[in-house]
Design an enzyme around this catalytic site. Sequence first.
Site, mmCIF file in Angstrom:
data_model
loop_
_atom_site.group_PDB
_atom_site.id
_atom_site.type_symbol
_atom_site.label_atom_id
_atom_site.label_comp_id
_atom_site.label_asym_id
_atom_site.label_seq_id
_atom_site.Cartn_x
_atom_site.Cartn_y
_atom_site.Cartn_z
ATOM 1 N N GLY A 69 -9.018 13.597 14.187
ATOM 2 C CA GLY A 69 -10.289 12.880 14.112
ATOM 3 C C GLY A 69 -11.125 13.457 12.984
ATOM 4 N N LEU A 70 -12.196 12.782 12.660
ATOM 5 C CA LEU A 70 -13.089 13.232 11.597
ATOM 6 C C LEU A 70 -13.717 14.582 11.920
ATOM 7 C CD1 LEU A 70 -14.952 9.864 10.946
ATOM 8 C CD2 LEU A 70 -13.531 11.064 9.266
ATOM 9 N N SER A 71 -14.158 15.272 10.884
ATOM 10 C CA SER A 71 -14.962 16.471 11.083
ATOM 11 C C SER A 71 -16.200 16.088 11.889
ATOM 12 C CB SER A 71 -15.382 17.037 9.720
ATOM 13 O OG SER A 71 -16.199 18.176 9.892
ATOM 14 N N GLY A 72 -16.492 16.850 12.937
ATOM 15 C CA GLY A 72 -17.632 16.531 13.787
ATOM 16 C C GLY A 72 -17.318 15.611 14.951
ATOM 17 N N GLY A 106 -15.490 16.386 17.468
ATOM 18 C CA GLY A 106 -15.405 17.172 18.702
ATOM 19 C C GLY A 106 -14.040 17.772 18.977
ATOM 20 N N LYS A 107 -13.167 17.779 17.972
ATOM 21 C CA LYS A 107 -11.798 18.264 18.176
ATOM 22 C C LYS A 107 -11.754 19.713 18.664
ATOM 23 C CE LYS A 107 -10.516 17.554 13.968
ATOM 24 N NZ LYS A 107 -11.860 17.100 13.534
ATOM 25 N N SER A 108 -12.456 20.588 17.948
ATOM 26 C CA SER A 108 -12.397 22.015 18.297
ATOM 27 C C SER A 108 -12.976 22.271 19.683
ATOM 28 C CB SER A 108 -13.129 22.858 17.249
ATOM 29 O OG SER A 108 -12.448 22.818 16.014
ATOM 30 N N SER A 120 -6.212 16.198 9.977
ATOM 31 C CA SER A 120 -4.948 15.530 9.641
ATOM 32 C C SER A 120 -5.190 14.056 9.317
ATOM 33 C CB SER A 120 -3.899 15.703 10.742
ATOM 34 O OG SER A 120 -4.406 15.490 12.036
#
Length: 197
Positions: free
Chosen positions: A32-35, A37-39, A106
């Site tokens: 997903g895009l930066s921001g 919420g992946k991390s 990615s």
Amino acid sequence: MQNNITCQHISTTSRVRGEQKNQRPVVIWLTGLSGSGKSSLADALEQRLISKGYHTYLLDGDNVRMGLCKDLGFGDQDREENIRRVAEVANLFLDAGLIVITSFISPFHRDRALARSVIGDDSFIEVYLDTPLSECERRDPKGLYSKARQGLIKNFTGIDSPYEAPTSPQIRIDTLNHSIEGGVDIVIDYFERWNAQ
């Protein structure tokens, strides 16, 4: 040089190592895009899995960039190499019998397809954190969108480098309508059904 390398047969398999841990090894690939919420989701997911007795390892984009991939930039070729290395490392942890969670933008279809081919379709669960660019920019937890808009960061995904959203991920989480814990619930539900097959 490659002509002198032979794959060494190893008797203990990923399945055996997983059975030792009473689990089915898998890579849960968050994109997903930066921001988006992946991390945060990856961290909460790992905590939930550990609380259930699973053996895990989390590979996070920024952390990997500080070590294994610190020699890479953010152009398309370096991004491709970054994901290739991550896929190979994830595959090693998979072979160790672990549940591997990866948290990487990615951004390109081809790179996620490469990761899936390295890891194997049966052991790869793609999770797409579907968050509009406008929302990611509003959150901007690291101030990166602001810098990218000012031209201080080049090749930034969503601004001057594309993000190719997955067309058929196993899991899609609309982060506007699901909290981190709600997203974890969705992944855990899918994983436990997959694990029981």
